[in-house]
Design a protein around this motif. Structure first.
Motif, mmCIF file in Angstrom:
data_model
loop_
_atom_site.group_PDB
_atom_site.id
_atom_site.type_symbol
_atom_site.label_atom_id
_atom_site.label_comp_id
_atom_site.label_asym_id
_atom_site.label_seq_id
_atom_site.Cartn_x
_atom_site.Cartn_y
_atom_site.Cartn_z
ATOM 1 N N LYS A 72 43.780 39.060 51.626
ATOM 2 C CA LYS A 72 43.562 38.308 50.378
ATOM 3 C C LYS A 72 44.992 38.398 49.111
ATOM 4 O O LYS A 72 45.627 40.081 49.554
ATOM 5 N N ALA A 73 45.632 37.839 48.447
ATOM 6 C CA ALA A 73 46.171 37.862 47.995
ATOM 7 C C ALA A 73 46.389 37.523 46.533
ATOM 8 O O ALA A 73 44.917 37.576 46.082
ATOM 9 N N VAL A 74 47.359 38.260 45.990
ATOM 10 C CA VAL A 74 47.305 38.274 44.437
ATOM 11 C C VAL A 74 48.190 37.123 43.145
ATOM 12 O O VAL A 74 49.141 37.518 44.527
ATOM 13 N N TRP A 75 47.663 36.453 42.859
ATOM 14 C CA TRP A 75 48.022 35.887 42.706
ATOM 15 C C TRP A 75 49.578 35.713 40.918
ATOM 16 O O TRP A 75 47.970 36.986 39.997
ATOM 17 N N ASP A 76 49.929 35.553 39.567
ATOM 18 C CA ASP A 76 50.479 35.863 38.992
ATOM 19 C C ASP A 76 49.485 34.843 37.745
ATOM 20 O O ASP A 76 49.152 33.629 38.350
ATOM 21 N N GLU A 77 49.776 34.827 36.105
ATOM 22 C CA GLU A 77 48.882 33.625 35.631
ATOM 23 C C GLU A 77 49.742 32.640 35.851
ATOM 24 O O GLU A 77 49.223 31.220 35.481
ATOM 25 N N GLY A 114 50.188 31.549 38.971
ATOM 26 C CA GLY A 114 49.438 31.145 40.065
ATOM 27 C C GLY A 114 50.403 31.015 41.587
ATOM 28 O O GLY A 114 50.283 30.745 42.247
ATOM 29 N N ASN A 115 51.379 31.722 41.133
ATOM 30 C CA ASN A 115 51.922 32.292 42.249
ATOM 31 C C ASN A 115 52.048 32.863 43.395
ATOM 32 O O ASN A 115 51.738 34.195 42.419
ATOM 33 N N PRO A 116 51.514 33.409 44.074
ATOM 34 C CA PRO A 116 51.591 34.520 45.353
ATOM 35 C C PRO A 116 52.326 35.434 45.161
ATOM 36 O O PRO A 116 53.523 35.261 44.767
ATOM 37 N N VAL A 117 51.925 36.950 44.368
ATOM 38 C CA VAL A 117 52.795 37.875 43.933
ATOM 39 C C VAL A 117 52.787 38.771 45.381
ATOM 40 O O VAL A 117 53.657 39.847 45.763
ATOM 41 N N ARG A 118 52.032 39.323 46.381
ATOM 42 C CA ARG A 118 51.760 40.822 46.632
ATOM 43 C C ARG A 118 50.061 39.939 47.986
ATOM 44 O O ARG A 118 49.246 38.993 47.329
ATOM 45 N N LEU A 119 50.274 39.848 49.231
ATOM 46 C CA LEU A 119 48.811 39.767 50.367
ATOM 47 C C LEU A 119 49.023 41.018 50.911
ATOM 48 O O LEU A 119 50.215 41.354 51.201
ATOM 49 N N VAL A 120 47.885 41.364 51.066
ATOM 50 C CA VAL A 120 47.384 42.758 51.658
ATOM 51 C C VAL A 120 46.153 42.709 52.212
ATOM 52 O O VAL A 120 45.167 41.585 52.539
ATOM 53 N N GLY A 121 46.465 43.280 54.018
ATOM 54 C CA GLY A 121 45.430 42.749 54.865
ATOM 55 C C GLY A 121 45.606 43.217 56.177
ATOM 56 O O GLY A 121 46.229 44.721 55.930
#
Length: 844
Positions: free
Chosen positions: A249-254, A256-263
């Motif tokens: 699952k990814a985390v996006w900033d305001e 909409g750019n991906p900043v983190r991907l945890v899996g």
């Protein structure tokens, strides 16, 4: 520097301070004790402050405590100098120490004044108590949160450990990735062997999987796909590749750019191998199903509404039912509508039985394809109940039309074989050496007139069926076949259950196992009593023929068409005084008779060549006899032809010109007897041949065996003759009788058993014995005739030849100009045959 210390420690200019106290001991003691106690107190306070500072390093402004300690120590040093100066007037040193104490005191006072505003803002004890209470409350809440966090983290770790997967956290901005120990363990690395760069993962992806994995990751990070779940291969430390599944699952900033991907990362090598094996097996099954020569694989499910739906059909279904697999998958009725209506109840019953008990679905049904072909199909499948309650069948359908036809032909052939064996009086048997069991066919029971309800006889009982003189011969042949595998063929005498003695031709063969050991004997037994009687009659006739042939007054022989002498009668041999071995198998013109001159030998060669072309040659010639005696004979060469008109033998005859009439009668007699002997020899070399046939009265279709074609002089590849053609092949004199028998069989259902003659295409006439039975349908109506044909030409010819021989002898005796006598070898009495015949004619 040395001078400074001298001044500092000088005592010469001053008097001890005790002088000020007039060296009063009480006063001195007071000052000494007081200064000592003050110094002791001053030195203990810094130690206490130092201990406090070291134990409470969190106290703000702890340096002020150290400064106070220094100040107090210097003060305590001044009190010690007060005691020292009572006896030693080192007032410069005492003043210096006081000066240091003064500086330290002033600095401490200044720092304390500077620090006072900061000290004043420190919380009061009440405030500290309230703060402590608040802190305790926060600590309690934090402890609860930490306990819940630890519990949640423990559940998380247990869940991760249960899945046997690794955790990773990629910071996209820094390209740093945290990986759990399980991640390194699955790839065979220690943590220190790899950096935290994300490339440590990507550069280990299998080249064939790299592009799809990166594409899937990029699509998810830019929110083009709803999730990230990929399977790919990673290279382990040992160089091998294993299959892994990664989900994240990814985390996006305001923006909409991906900043983190945890899996997570889990190894799926075993599952992948199983999947690949299943895929290969499924592909193999599909290939097998698509290449079945007369079959197809199917999967059908009975839906909740009672309808059937096919979920898989191999390509072979199109060859069987003339419907493509794709069309049948869309509409199952394209297959079901082909079933013959009469077979539908059996289909429904079989389906219901299989559904109710989850038993094997196994049924053979007929279908009518779109092209109108009627086929037999064998359906066999295994049912299983799905989780939702539906029933599925996985199975196979095979086109067994040819098998059904073969079974029908086999059934007919068995019936025809049984009838043929009955007509030919033939039966077959088997002897299982492991069990000692003997099996007889129905024909063998009938041959020995044994009750069919009885078991086949044992080996010893079987031996008892044969003549005592023949039992040992049979037993030895059987034992030899068992020990060596040698086949045998014997003529044996046997006694049937009705006490009638018969001649049996027994044939036996051995069957071997993989170790070349005999495990079974099998063979046939045929009643050849008629043939044996014909052979005995032929042998008797041959003896009579030889008696006449060798005792004829004329010279008679038998030549091959190339002039080789095959036979010469005793009269000719006696004439020249030679033995058979002197002349037999030699060119006829080289024998002693013809060596009178080269011209006569050449004339004989030309006569033989002309006679070999089918011409009858006759001329008068001189020949040599015993002692070179010359005799003039009336010589002839008569060609002997087979049924096709080809010359096969030449019959030379010679007789004295002075006895022309006698020689002529002898020649005619010899010729007739020779032809009769030839026919008898031919009959003795053939055994009965049996053919089978079937006539369907509905469609007038006839079926002939190959032997039937041969009997009629036809080839098996030819079509069966029509009724009109068959009638033309019958002898004109026998047609009415045969038509009457067939009409009686059709109308009155009477069996057929008669003898008749046929005329083959080559013009030859054959005698046949025909037997037939009538077949009925369920309404007891005649539908077909089937039977067997036995070629009895040889037997008939033997009978006719015997009659002709008798007539020929009578003709010879009647026309002979000389007296003929028969001599009894036992009594030596002679009988005038001619007078006996004349007396017989007179009486008649």
């Amino acid at each position: 520097m040395l001078g400074f210390f001298k001044i500092l420690l000088t005592t010469q200019q001053f008097i001890p301070h005790g002088h000020c106290y007039l060296w009063q001991s009480n006063l001195l003691g007071l000052h000494i004790v007081s200064d000592s106690l003050i110094a002791l107190a001053y030195y203990s306070i810094p130690l206490t402050l130092l201990y406090f500072v070291r134990q409470r390093q969190d106290v703000p402004f702890n340096w002020i405590f150290l400064l106070f300690g220094t100040f107090i120590i210097t003060c305590g040093a001044t009190h010690l100098m007060e005691i020292w100066t009572l006896w030693h007037p080192t007032y410069w040193l005492s003043g210096g120490i006081k000066a240091i104490a003064a500086v330290v005191s002033l600095y401490t006072a200044w720092e304390l004044i500077y620090l006072m505003p900061q000290v004043l803002v420190l919380p009061s004890p009440a405030q500290l108590e309230a703060a402590n209470q608040e802190l305790k409350r926060e600590i309690s809440e934090r402890q609860q949160i930490e306990a819940a966090l630890r519990c949640s983290e423990e559940r998380w770790h247990l869940a991760i450990a249960g899945t046997n997967e690794a955790i990773w956290d990629w910071n996209i901005l820094t390209n740093q990735t945290f990986r759990s120990e399980r991640w390194y363990e699955m790839l065979g690395y220690e943590r220190y062997e790899l950096s935290s760069e994300d490339d440590e993962w990507s550069k280990r992806i299998h080249p064939d999987d790299y592009a799809p994995v990166i594409a899937a990751q990029t699509a998810y990070l830019w929110q083009q796909t709803p999730d990230y779940n990929v399977e790919y291969r990673l290279r382990r430390k040992d160089g091998s590749y294993c299959w892994f599944r990664s989900r994240a699952k990814a985390v996006w900033d305001e923006q909409g750019n991906p900043v983190r991907l945890v899996g997570s990362l889990g190894e799926i090598t075993d599952r992948k191998q199983v999947e690949l094996a299943l895929q290969e097996r499924e592909a193999m099954l599909r290939r097998i199903g698509d290449n079945l020569p007369n079959g197809a694989i199917y999967k059908v499910i009975r839906e909740f509404d009672g309808s059937d739906r096919f979920y898989y059909l191999s390509a072979g279904i199109e060859k069987i039912m003339e419907v493509s697999a794709a069309d049948a998958l869309r509409d199952a009725s394209l297959l079901y509508r082909q079933f013959i209506p009469e077979d539908m109840p059996r289909l429904e019953a079989a389906v219901n039985e299989s559904m109710q008990h989850l038993s094997i679905f196994n049924v053979q049904l007929r279908i009518c394809t779109p092209s109108g072909q009627i086929k037999w199909c064998h359906f066999r499948s295994s049912p299983r109940q799905l989780e939702d309650g539906r029933v599925a069948w996985d199975g196979l359908v095979v086109d067994v039309t040819e098998l059904k036809r073969t079974e029908e032909i086999l059934r007919k052939n068995e019936a025809l074989l049984e009838e043929s064996q009955r007509v030919a009086r033939l039966g077959n048997w088997e002897y299982d050496l492991s069990t000692g069991k003997i099996t007889w066919s129905k024909g063998l029971f009938e041959l020995f007139q044994r009750d069919l309800n009885l078991l086949a006889p044992s080996y010893e009982e079987n031996l008892q069926l044969y003549h005592p003189e023949d039992r040992q011969q049979l037993d030895q042949a059987v034992k030899r076949a068992i020990s060596t595998g040698e086949s045998y063929k014997l003529i044996l005498r046997a006694t049937r259950s009705d006490k009638e003695e018969i001649y049996v031709e027994g044939i036996g063969y051995a069957e071997f196992n993989a170790n070349q050991e005999v495990v079974r004997l099998y063979g046939t037994a045929q009643d050849i009593s008629d043939r044996k009687q014909a052979e005995l009659a032929l042998q008797a006739s041959e003896r009579r023929f030889r008696g006449i042939f060798n005792n004829s007054f004329q010279f008679i022989g038998l030549l091959n068409i190339d002039g080789t002498l095959l036979e010469a009668n005793q009269t000719a041999l006696n004439f020249v005084g030679l033995q058979p071995e002197d002349v037999i198998n030699r060119p006829f013109w080289e024998t002693h008779w013809w060596t009178i001159s080269p011209e006569i030998q050449e004339q004989l060669k030309q006569a033989i060549a002309w006679a070999a072309q089918g011409n009858f040659i006759r001329y008068e010639v001189d020949v040599l006899g015993a002692n070179n005696q010359v005799a003039t004979i009336d010589f002839s060469l008569r060609p002997l032809q087979d049924e096709n008109g080809q010359v096969i033998l030449l019959i030379p005859e010679g007789r004295d010109i002075t006895e022309r009439q006698v020689a002529m009668r002898d020649r005619i007699q010899a010729e007739e007897k020779l032809r009769r002997s030839e026919a008898q020899l031919t009959a003795a070399q053939h055994i009965a041949h049996v053919g089978s046939w079937e006539w369907n009265l509905g469609d007038e279709k006839q079926i002939w065996s190959a032997e039937t074609f041969r009997i009629f002089g036809l080839y098996p590849i030819q079509p069966v003759p029509t009724q009109a053609e068959l009638l033309r092949m019958l002898h004109p004199d026998d047609r009415p009788a045969l038509q009457a028998h067939f009409l009686a069989a059709i109308i009155d259902a009477c069996p057929i058993n008669l003898e008749y003659r046929i005329i083959r295409p080559d013009g030859s006439i054959r005698y046949l014995e025909s037997r037939a039975e009538v077949a009925y349908n369920t309404q007891e109506k005649t539908i077909k005739l089937f039977g067997a044909i036995l070629d009895i030409t040889e037997r008939k010819q033997t009978e006719l030849e015997i009659i002709k021989s008798r007539d020929l002898r009578e003709a010879i005796f009647n026309e002979s100009a000389d007296a003929l006598f028969l001599v009894d070898p036992k009594t030596l009495l002679t009988t005038d045959i001619r007078n006996k015949l004349e007396e017989k004619e007179f009486c008649q």
